[in-house]
Scaffold this active site. Structure first.
Site, PDB file in Angstrom:
ATOM      1  N   PRO A   2      37.529  46.324  49.466  1.00 28.97           N
ATOM      2  CA  PRO A   2      37.754  46.565  50.910  1.00 28.97           C
ATOM      3  C   PRO A   2      37.532  45.277  51.600  1.00 28.97           C
ATOM      4  O   PRO A   2      36.305  44.823  51.316  1.00 28.97           O
ATOM      5  CB  PRO A   2      36.553  47.685  51.188  1.00 28.97           C
ATOM      6  CG  PRO A   2      36.592  48.331  49.729  1.00 28.97           C
ATOM      7  CD  PRO A   2      36.651  47.130  48.939  1.00 28.97           C
ATOM      8  N   GLU A   3      38.282  45.214  52.770  1.00 26.23           N
ATOM      9  CA  GLU A   3      38.371  43.834  53.511  1.00 26.23           C
ATOM     10  C   GLU A   3      37.678  44.206  54.943  1.00 26.23           C
ATOM     11  O   GLU A   3      37.457  45.667  55.290  1.00 26.23           O
ATOM     12  CB  GLU A   3      39.536  42.962  53.477  1.00 26.23           C
ATOM     13  CG  GLU A   3      39.899  42.480  52.037  1.00 26.23           C
ATOM     14  CD  GLU A   3      41.180  41.639  52.285  1.00 26.23           C
ATOM     15  OE1 GLU A   3      41.248  41.099  53.015  1.00 26.23           O
ATOM     16  OE2 GLU A   3      41.664  41.457  51.152  1.00 26.23           O
ATOM     17  N   LYS A  66      32.417  42.033  56.477  1.00 22.50           N
ATOM     18  CA  LYS A  66      32.800  43.023  55.637  1.00 22.50           C
ATOM     19  C   LYS A  66      31.394  44.024  55.340  1.00 22.50           C
ATOM     20  O   LYS A  66      31.337  44.746  54.391  1.00 22.50           O
ATOM     21  CB  LYS A  66      33.119  42.501  54.013  1.00 22.50           C
ATOM     22  CG  LYS A  66      34.457  41.862  54.253  1.00 22.50           C
ATOM     23  CD  LYS A  66      34.615  41.408  52.903  1.00 22.50           C
ATOM     24  CE  LYS A  66      35.896  40.311  52.759  1.00 22.50           C
ATOM     25  NZ  LYS A  66      36.285  39.850  51.869  1.00 22.50           N
ATOM     26  N   HIS A 108      31.028  58.805  40.144  1.00 27.18           N
ATOM     27  CA  HIS A 108      30.082  57.657  40.273  1.00 27.18           C
ATOM     28  C   HIS A 108      29.400  57.617  41.663  1.00 27.18           C
ATOM     29  O   HIS A 108      29.323  56.599  42.185  1.00 27.18           O
ATOM     30  CB  HIS A 108      30.716  56.517  40.116  1.00 27.18           C
ATOM     31  CG  HIS A 108      31.497  56.190  38.545  1.00 27.18           C
ATOM     32  ND1 HIS A 108      30.699  55.968  37.682  1.00 27.18           N
ATOM     33  CD2 HIS A 108      32.656  56.565  38.115  1.00 27.18           C
ATOM     34  CE1 HIS A 108      31.289  55.923  36.483  1.00 27.18           C
ATOM     35  NE2 HIS A 108      32.378  56.281  36.845  1.00 27.18           N
ATOM     36  N   ARG A 127      32.342  50.426  40.248  1.00 28.63           N
ATOM     37  CA  ARG A 127      32.036  49.502  39.720  1.00 28.63           C
ATOM     38  C   ARG A 127      30.735  48.951  39.759  1.00 28.63           C
ATOM     39  O   ARG A 127      30.277  47.957  39.156  1.00 28.63           O
ATOM     40  CB  ARG A 127      33.036  48.404  39.948  1.00 28.63           C
ATOM     41  CG  ARG A 127      34.845  48.820  39.566  1.00 28.63           C
ATOM     42  CD  ARG A 127      35.793  47.566  39.760  1.00 28.63           C
ATOM     43  NE  ARG A 127      36.898  47.843  40.095  1.00 28.63           N
ATOM     44  CZ  ARG A 127      37.923  47.188  40.064  1.00 28.63           C
ATOM     45  NH1 ARG A 127      37.734  45.833  40.197  1.00 28.63           N
ATOM     46  NH2 ARG A 127      39.113  47.633  40.042  1.00 28.63           N
ATOM     47  N   ARG A 276      40.968  33.832  42.530  1.00 28.25           N
ATOM     48  CA  ARG A 276      41.709  34.921  43.050  1.00 28.25           C
ATOM     49  C   ARG A 276      43.246  34.719  42.990  1.00 28.25           C
ATOM     50  O   ARG A 276      43.701  33.540  43.192  1.00 28.25           O
ATOM     51  CB  ARG A 276      41.503  35.265  44.420  1.00 28.25           C
ATOM     52  CG  ARG A 276      39.938  35.607  44.571  1.00 28.25           C
ATOM     53  CD  ARG A 276      39.400  36.559  43.867  1.00 28.25           C
ATOM     54  NE  ARG A 276      40.097  37.826  43.991  1.00 28.25           N
ATOM     55  CZ  ARG A 276      39.455  38.640  45.094  1.00 28.25           C
ATOM     56  NH1 ARG A 276      38.510  38.460  45.992  1.00 28.25           N
ATOM     57  NH2 ARG A 276      40.147  39.725  44.955  1.00 28.25           N
TER      58      ARG A 276
END
Length: 286
Positions: A2-3, A66, A108, A127, A276
């Protein structure tokens, strides 16, 4: 990951929590076992310390880059709970866990905040790269100390251009440098590629070889991409969901990221920059 637009959308969707009290906090077995083994899993402080948010009232919810943070009030004064969604974190506002429709997010979950209106704010993270922590003074939070102005501030554009023209970043790739929060907060891999394409700048171009006029255009295109994403509900590629579990549609508007051809029909190239994967068009960008 998410940005900025996705985090901003989460923040906006949680404004209904302002005025509510956090009555209790429940941790997953993963968080508890991690802390028992000296790993600060998700909660980046001792659990006993984090539990000080119980019986706190949510008086505001804000975003910086963020990061999203909750301004809380309890008997000891103001307390901030800061969260970063990492690669796959998400908040869900539900009445029961069963209302989280995405199986992986339901499985999760890591922290449940039980609220005074009977709802539960659930932090899930597939994650486990995200985090929550508390702090009494925002000035003590290191990531905020050297952060550039938000793109919405009047000084942001001038700060962006003048910083890049200060010679400190002359030999840096422009793609890498606009993902640095000291230059402009909140630009991640996706929106960096998109903004560079829209401004016609190659991601591999060195900062020293970009004119002031083109840097001004790049800033404008970063803002354009942010606003486009906000209006589209964010980008859902794999791991981003809104607080109600809905997907965004910004991914349908990508011009280069994850594409094989640009809108003009030219083949998209890829290159690893700053570890990236970067997408760009050597015809439309120079």
């Amino acid at each position: 990951m998410p940005e900025l637009p996705e985090v901003e959308l989460v923040k906006r969707s949680l404004t209904s929590l302002i005025g509510l009290e956090i009555k209790d906090v429940v941790f997953s077995d993963t968080v508890i076992s991690g802390h028992k083994n000296d790993r600060m899993t998700i909660v980046k402080e001792p659990i006993e310390s984090f539990l000080n948010i119980r019986n706190s009232t949510i008086i505001n919810i804000k975003r910086r880059s963020k990061y999203m943070y909750f301004e809380l009030m309890n008997d000891e004064g103001i307390l901030y709970m800061i969260s970063h969604l990492g690669m796959s974190g998400g908040f869900f506002l539900v009445n029961t866990l069963d209302e989280i429709t995405e199986a992986n997010y339901k499985k999760h979950w890591h922290v449940q905040f039980h609220l005074s209106n009977g709802q539960i704010l659930v932090y899930s993270d597939i994650r486990r790269f995200g985090e929550v922590r508390t702090i009494r003074d925002l000035n003590d939070f290191l990531p905020f100390k050297n952060m550039a102005p938000e793109y919405t501030e009047e000084t942001a554009k001038n700060y962006f251009v003048e910083t890049l023209k200060s010679n400190r970043y002359d030999n840096s790739y422009i793609k890498a440098i606009i993902m640095d929060a000291k230059i402009i907060p909140g630009v991640g891999n996706i929106y960096a590629s998109e903004a560079l394409y829209r401004s016609g700048i190659l991601p591999t171009r060195r900062v020293k070889n970009i004119s002031k006029k083109r840097l001004e255009l790049l800033f404008d295109k970063i803002v354009e991409v942010f606003e486009l994403s906000l209006n589209a509900g964010g980008s859902t590629i794999s791991d981003y969901r809104s607080t109600t579990g809905e997907s965004g549609s910004m991914q349908t508007k990508f011009k280069v990221y994850g594409q094989k051809f640009c809108p003009k029909g030219h083949e998209i190239k890829t290159k690893t920059i700053g570890q990236r994967n970067t997408y760009y068009c050597t015809t439309c960008q120079r």
